[in-house]
Design an enzyme around this catalytic site. Structure first.
Site, PDB file in Angstrom:
ATOM      1  N   THR A   1     -14.638   5.903   6.961  1.00  0.00           N
ATOM      2  CA  THR A   1     -15.431   5.309   5.593  1.00  0.00           C
ATOM      3  C   THR A   1     -15.590   3.945   6.228  1.00  0.00           C
ATOM      4  OG1 THR A   1     -13.252   4.629   4.731  1.00  0.00           O
ATOM      5  CG2 THR A   1     -14.491   6.771   4.219  1.00  0.00           C
TER       6      THR A   1
ATOM      7  N   TYR B   1       0.776  -1.145  -0.232  1.00  0.00           N
ATOM      8  CA  TYR B   1      -0.050  -0.012  -0.112  1.00  0.00           C
ATOM      9  C   TYR B   1       0.978   1.078  -0.037  1.00  0.00           C
ATOM     10  CZ  TYR B   1      -3.667   3.277   1.466  1.00  0.00           C
ATOM     11  OH  TYR B   1      -4.467   4.261   1.413  1.00  0.00           O
TER      12      TYR B   1
END
Length: 173
Positions: free
Chosen positions: A106, A71
């Site tokens: 989120t 990532y």
């Protein structure tokens, strides 16, 4: 279409040593290749209309996290892809910028919000002592997409409550 917002990304835990090749490629496909292919497809139209591209990176592309090698590398690649696109397409009337959120409320981040210890650690590190709300990130994207940012090209804006202002040392006083 006046604006392309590239807002896709996945993060899979793992170091270089324990991230397998399919996982590495999967993260790069979502976080970098998606931006590349969507931007390439949109550029002819954006050039005609004087549009812009806003890439959604991460503070993880500006500085690394523990245990998220793929990532971190993918979001770091997105930083320099944004730079390259700003150079290559700014003279064509297409501005390219990026926002770099930290922890944002989120569904993807739900596991963090469900773990009180990890959430407390984030709050301790973020000077504003809270995660971002999605609307706070969207507001910065909207600014970059607007005519008010008509001379902003190649910018990287952390939307992180001040997290990137730190040198990483712990709070001592």
């Amino acid at each position: 279409m006046d604006v392309l917002v590239n807002n896709a990304g996945i993060g899979v835990p793992g170091t270089v040593e324990n991230t397998d090749t399919p996982t590495w490629r999967h993260v790069f496909a979502a976080d970098v290749e998606g931006v590349f292919f969507a931007s390439r497809a949109a550029l002819p139209h954006l050039r005609r209309v004087g549009g812009c591209i806003v890439n959604v990176g991460s503070v993880s592309g500006l500085g690394a996290d523990w245990g998220l090698a793929a990532y971190n590398a993918a979001k770091g690649a997105l930083v320099n892809l944004t730079n390259a696109m700003a150079l290559d397409h700014g003279h064509e009337g297409v501005r390219v910028n990026a926002v770099h959120p930290s922890l944002t409320r989120t569904p993807v981040a739900a596991p963090i919000f469900e773990n009180a210890d990890i959430l407390a650690a984030f709050r301790q590190r973020i000077p504003m002592q809270r995660p971002a709300e999605p609307a706070e990130v969207a507001d910065v994207i909207a600014f970059l997409a607007s005519s008010e940012a008509r001379f902003v090209n190649g910018a990287h804006i952390p939307v992180d409550g001040g997290l990137s202002a730190s040198n990483g040392q712990p709070r001592m006083f």
